[in-house]
Scaffold this active site. Structure first.
Site, PDB file in Angstrom:
ATOM      1  CG  ASP A  69      25.335  32.066  36.600  1.00  0.00           C
ATOM      2  OD1 ASP A  69      26.282  31.443  36.857  1.00  0.00           O
ATOM      3  OD2 ASP A  69      24.146  32.329  37.404  1.00  0.00           O
ATOM      4  CE  LYS A 107      24.387  25.980  43.602  1.00  0.00           C
ATOM      5  NZ  LYS A 107      23.446  26.930  42.576  1.00  0.00           N
ATOM      6  NE  ARG A 139      29.117  46.139  56.231  1.00  0.00           N
ATOM      7  CZ  ARG A 139      29.385  47.589  56.284  1.00  0.00           C
ATOM      8  NH1 ARG A 139      29.475  48.167  54.998  1.00  0.00           N
ATOM      9  NH2 ARG A 139      29.304  48.295  57.259  1.00  0.00           N
ATOM     10  CE1 TYR A 162      19.528  28.485  41.419  1.00  0.00           C
ATOM     11  CE2 TYR A 162      19.426  30.767  41.961  1.00  0.00           C
ATOM     12  CZ  TYR A 162      19.521  29.552  42.433  1.00  0.00           C
ATOM     13  OH  TYR A 162      19.410  29.171  43.728  1.00  0.00           O
TER      14      TYR A 162
HETATM   15  C1  LIG Z   1      22.720  28.182  42.745  1.00  0.00           C
HETATM   16  C2  LIG Z   1      22.986  29.265  41.495  1.00  0.00           C
HETATM   17  C3  LIG Z   1      22.878  30.737  41.526  1.00  0.00           C
HETATM   18  C4  LIG Z   1      22.747  31.172  43.064  1.00  0.00           C
HETATM   19  O1  LIG Z   1      23.855  30.823  44.083  1.00  0.00           O
HETATM   20  P1  LIG Z   1      23.536  30.712  45.633  1.00  0.00           P
HETATM   21  O2  LIG Z   1      24.995  30.433  46.066  1.00  0.00           O
HETATM   22  O3  LIG Z   1      22.580  29.797  45.799  1.00  0.00           O
HETATM   23  O4  LIG Z   1      23.216  32.207  45.934  1.00  0.00           O
HETATM   24  C5  LIG Z   1      22.974  31.335  40.494  1.00  0.00           C
HETATM   25  N1  LIG Z   1      23.265  30.929  39.558  1.00  0.00           N
HETATM   26  C6  LIG Z   1      23.325  29.450  39.154  1.00  0.00           C
HETATM   27  C7  LIG Z   1      23.216  29.172  37.891  1.00  0.00           C
HETATM   28  C8  LIG Z   1      23.131  28.659  40.114  1.00  0.00           C
HETATM   29  O5  LIG Z   1      23.099  27.317  40.088  1.00  0.00           O
END
Ligand SMILES: *Cc1c(COP(=O)(O)O)cnc(C)c1O
Length: 399
Positions: A189, A214, A62, A115
């Site tokens: 982000d 992604k 963890r 997001y």
């Molecule tokens: C998808 C996404 C997230 C969240 O990520 P998860 O892996 O789905 O938890 C955060 N920021 C952006 C810009 C995203 O496209």
């Protein structure tokens, strides 16, 4: 471990090699997947030393795991940060980080468009625990300045912004924040760009977060996230935000799959960018399209800043059709090759409707306020041939 020598190698080379030496693993070309929850100690003193953080080595998955560690070393190297933490999801990365660095009474100043789940975590989650969430238009530097206060602890934003593709000047925002108070953490982000296109830490940011679901994973087959920052901050997030507050630990097999994905990151990003550029140029000329939001179009308000801070313009496009919401729904229902799905950064072209899907966590009024129109359609350009994607979009737009 990345040697200093690794740093001098090109991005593509580091994407394949950083953080892993096959000689340390029986010559295995790929990192072994350590399917283990716990790690044995030689004696009590060694166990105590690992728990205290005084001795290197793993003690429980963890907190850390050797396969995860290879991924973390590679991500830190590519983002040009000191250290990284891989997590179970992008939301795991964002929540573990913010739970660690803010306290009741602190203010987080965020860009007005986020997001959907990040917005929900801040607005419905952290706010409930006495953290003040303040919104500004981060493309308007006077607006940021006006909203900074002695309570401001973190500035948080995405660029290009999900879903409407506004571009935020990372260096300028960092300068404004640090001039006001050098202790403020700037958190970006970087999911939309990946380090293949944009490296926020080199532009002055303190913390980078990712949804590795992604482009980093890149194949639509996993959920994961990451945080990159200085080593001390990462250690705090690991031992509190991850270990105690969220438990959002990445599985070793998932870490392995992301390492596999990253080997082709730069190649894939090149194709994503080329395809998005071709699609955006077609859409811009199309009589059924009202507006295209893509920073690679010279007419886009984000073009100048994007040209400076990104190596290319990315694979994401947003558009607004003449006829708004109704026209958008008709087009989405007619697609044949492109898939109607949320998420992004996969080999398949994915198209979705933010107002009813990824950004349904906002109310209609909030969407209007935060710059997300009801008719907006979001495209993640895939790796198919641009010609085939364009033909599909054209047939969906006709009629
Ligand atoms: C998808 C996404 C997230 C969240 O990520 P998860 O892996 O789905 O938890 C955060 N920021 C952006 C810009 C995203 O496209």
């Amino acid at each position: 471990m990345p040697s200093n020598q690794d740093k001098k190698l090109s991005f593509a080379t580091r994407s394949v090699h950083a953080g892993y030496n096959s000689a340390d693993h029986e010559g295995a070309l790929n990192p072994p997947v350590y399917m283990t929850s716990t790690f044995t100690f030689d004696n009590v003193a060694q166990g105590a030393g690992r728990f205290a953080g005084e001795e290197p080595g793993h003690f429980y998955s963890r907190v850390s795991n050797p396969t995860q560690e290879v991924l973390e070393t590679r991500l830190a190297d590519l983002e040009e940060g000191e250290a990284a933490l891989a997590t179970a999801s992008g939301m795991g990365a964002i929540t573990a980080t913010l739970w660690t660095i803010v306290a009741p009474g602190d203010q987080i100043l965020v860009d007005k468009t986020l997001y959907g789940c990040t917005f929900s975590f801040l607005e419905h989650g952290l706010k409930k625990f006495g953290v003040d969430i303040c919104y500004a238009d981060f493309t308007d530097h006077h607006d940021i300045q006006a909203k900074l206060s002695d309570k401001t602890r973190v500035l948080y934003f995405e660029t290009p912004v999900n879903p409407n593709m506004r571009v935020i000047d990372i260096s300028a925002v960092c300068r404004i924040a640090k001039d006001f108070n050098s202790q403020i953490k700037v958190m970006v982000d970087n999911t939309y760009c990946t380090p293949a296109l944009q490296r926020p830490i080199c532009l002055g940011a303190d913390i980078v977060v990712h949804s590795a679901t992604k482009y980093l994973g890149g194949h639509g087959d996993l959920i994961a996230g990451a945080v990159i920052a200085d080593a001390e901050t990462i250690q705090q997030i690991r031992l509190f935000g991850l270990k105690d507050m969220t438990g959002a630990v990445i599985a070793p097999m998932t870490a392995f799959l992301i390492l596999r994905g990253i080997k082709t990151l730069q190649l894939r990003m090149e194709r994503h960018c080329q395809n998005a550029q071709a699609i955006a140029e077609m859409l811009e000329q199309h009589p059924a399209v009202d507006r295209v939001f893509f920073p690679g179009l010279k007419t886009d308000p984000g073009y100048q800043v994007a040209s400076q801070q990104m190596d290319d313009f990315g694979g994401m496009i947003a558009l607004e059709l003449k006829g708004g919401f109704e026209a958008g729904v008709r087009m989405l229902n007619r697609l044949k090759l492109a898939k109607l799905a949320v998420s992004l950064g996969d080999a398949e072209t994915l198209i979705q409707h933010p107002a009813s899907m990824t950004h349904s966590t906002y109310t209609v009024e909030q969407r209007a306020e935060h710059g997300i129109t009801e008719g907006l359609v979001r495209i993640s350009a895939g790796l198919e041939s641009a010609e085939d994607i364009i033909a599909d979009l054209e047939q969906a737009l006709a009629g």
